[in-house]
Scaffold this motif. Structure first.
Motif, PDB file in Angstrom:
ATOM      1  N   GLY A  52     -17.748  -2.656  18.282  1.00  0.00           N
ATOM      2  CA  GLY A  52     -17.686  -2.149  19.259  1.00  0.00           C
ATOM      3  C   GLY A  52     -16.244  -1.680  19.954  1.00  0.00           C
ATOM      4  O   GLY A  52     -16.367  -1.284  21.499  1.00  0.00           O
ATOM      5  N   LEU A  53     -14.889  -2.623  19.419  1.00  0.00           N
ATOM      6  CA  LEU A  53     -13.569  -2.753  20.004  1.00  0.00           C
ATOM      7  C   LEU A  53     -12.879  -1.794  20.332  1.00  0.00           C
ATOM      8  O   LEU A  53     -13.069  -0.835  19.150  1.00  0.00           O
ATOM      9  N   PRO A  54     -12.219  -1.295  20.795  1.00  0.00           N
ATOM     10  CA  PRO A  54     -11.179  -0.188  21.148  1.00  0.00           C
ATOM     11  C   PRO A  54      -9.829  -0.200  20.415  1.00  0.00           C
ATOM     12  O   PRO A  54      -9.224  -0.782  20.957  1.00  0.00           O
ATOM     13  N   ALA A  55     -10.380  -1.167  18.496  1.00  0.00           N
ATOM     14  CA  ALA A  55      -9.248  -1.022  17.939  1.00  0.00           C
ATOM     15  C   ALA A  55      -7.965   0.495  18.412  1.00  0.00           C
ATOM     16  O   ALA A  55      -9.062   1.539  17.824  1.00  0.00           O
ATOM     17  N   LYS A  56      -7.151   0.141  17.616  1.00  0.00           N
ATOM     18  CA  LYS A  56      -6.655   1.682  17.363  1.00  0.00           C
ATOM     19  C   LYS A  56      -5.969   1.902  15.903  1.00  0.00           C
ATOM     20  O   LYS A  56      -5.449   0.774  15.494  1.00  0.00           O
ATOM     21  N   VAL A  57      -6.781   2.612  15.623  1.00  0.00           N
ATOM     22  CA  VAL A  57      -7.075   3.136  13.573  1.00  0.00           C
ATOM     23  C   VAL A  57      -6.339   4.273  13.461  1.00  0.00           C
ATOM     24  O   VAL A  57      -6.353   5.375  13.771  1.00  0.00           O
ATOM     25  N   THR A  58      -5.058   3.309  12.319  1.00  0.00           N
ATOM     26  CA  THR A  58      -4.144   4.864  12.442  1.00  0.00           C
ATOM     27  C   THR A  58      -4.375   5.402  10.753  1.00  0.00           C
ATOM     28  O   THR A  58      -3.780   4.501  10.490  1.00  0.00           O
ATOM     29  N   LEU A  59      -4.368   6.379   9.854  1.00  0.00           N
ATOM     30  CA  LEU A  59      -4.366   6.728   8.946  1.00  0.00           C
ATOM     31  C   LEU A  59      -3.571   7.656   8.476  1.00  0.00           C
ATOM     32  O   LEU A  59      -3.540   8.708   9.083  1.00  0.00           O
ATOM     33  N   GLU A  60      -3.042   7.436   7.417  1.00  0.00           N
ATOM     34  CA  GLU A  60      -1.905   8.530   7.248  1.00  0.00           C
ATOM     35  C   GLU A  60      -2.436   8.048   5.626  1.00  0.00           C
ATOM     36  O   GLU A  60      -2.809   6.633   5.072  1.00  0.00           O
ATOM     37  N   GLU A  61      -1.341   9.102   4.654  1.00  0.00           N
ATOM     38  CA  GLU A  61      -1.509   8.807   3.459  1.00  0.00           C
ATOM     39  C   GLU A  61      -1.224   7.364   2.812  1.00  0.00           C
ATOM     40  O   GLU A  61       0.093   6.826   3.101  1.00  0.00           O
ATOM     41  N   ASN A  62      -1.763   7.065   2.159  1.00  0.00           N
ATOM     42  CA  ASN A  62      -1.115   5.692   1.568  1.00  0.00           C
ATOM     43  C   ASN A  62      -1.084   4.082   2.395  1.00  0.00           C
ATOM     44  O   ASN A  62      -0.634   3.911   1.901  1.00  0.00           O
ATOM     45  N   GLN A  63      -1.678   4.504   3.772  1.00  0.00           N
ATOM     46  CA  GLN A  63      -1.874   3.463   5.045  1.00  0.00           C
ATOM     47  C   GLN A  63      -2.245   3.682   6.231  1.00  0.00           C
ATOM     48  O   GLN A  63      -3.367   4.552   5.835  1.00  0.00           O
ATOM     49  N   ILE A  64      -3.158   2.266   6.239  1.00  0.00           N
ATOM     50  CA  ILE A  64      -3.731   1.943   7.700  1.00  0.00           C
ATOM     51  C   ILE A  64      -3.013   1.185   8.846  1.00  0.00           C
ATOM     52  O   ILE A  64      -2.636   0.326   7.912  1.00  0.00           O
ATOM     53  N   ARG A  65      -3.399   1.733   9.844  1.00  0.00           N
ATOM     54  CA  ARG A  65      -3.338   0.239  10.554  1.00  0.00           C
ATOM     55  C   ARG A  65      -4.670   0.450  12.032  1.00  0.00           C
ATOM     56  O   ARG A  65      -4.908   1.384  12.173  1.00  0.00           O
ATOM     57  N   LEU A  66      -4.378  -0.968  11.949  1.00  0.00           N
ATOM     58  CA  LEU A  66      -5.467  -1.303  13.128  1.00  0.00           C
ATOM     59  C   LEU A  66      -4.921  -2.509  13.770  1.00  0.00           C
ATOM     60  O   LEU A  66      -4.278  -3.594  13.247  1.00  0.00           O
ATOM     61  N   SER A  67      -4.997  -1.992  15.358  1.00  0.00           N
ATOM     62  CA  SER A  67      -4.459  -2.905  16.446  1.00  0.00           C
ATOM     63  C   SER A  67      -5.293  -3.103  17.679  1.00  0.00           C
ATOM     64  O   SER A  67      -6.442  -2.889  17.738  1.00  0.00           O
TER      65      SER A  67
END
Length: 104
Positions: A52-67
């Motif tokens: 339940g952590l407030p991670a920022k997750v960004t999805l784009e074509e062929n890319q994922i970023r979690l911070s």
């Protein structure tokens, strides 16, 4: 090539960015990509849904970023992040020349 980059904030991992395609087999039949995708989804879901952590997750074509931005959240997420890093390292040994791992 899949590029997996892990970010650090102080002594803790604060997230990751994973992009690309393994190129181990044709698109849709690439077991290296499928293995990596599954591990990344498990990690992201474990951090956001199970912990339940407030991670920022960004999805784009062929890319994922979690911070993560808060140290307490980074500490809580370390087992998931360490497990992902280990799993990707092992996959990079099994599927040579498909994964480039780095850490900042």
């Amino acid at each position: 090539m899949i590029y997996a980059h892990f970010f650090k904030s102080g002594k803790y991992c604060s997230g990751f960015s994973i992009s690309g395609h393994a190129g181990y087999a044709d698109y849709g039949k690439d077991i290296a990509c499928a293995s990596i995708t599954s591990a990344v989804e498990l990690t992201a879901n474990g951090i956001t849904e199970i912990l339940g952590l407030p991670a920022k997750v960004t999805l784009e074509e062929n890319q994922i970023r979690l911070s993560l931005t808060e140290e307490a959240d980074m500490i809580a997420a370390q087992p998931f992040l360490d497990a992902l890093k280990l799993h990707l390292k092992l996959l990079s040994e099994e599927f040579e020349k498909t994964i480039d791992l780095s850490e900042e």
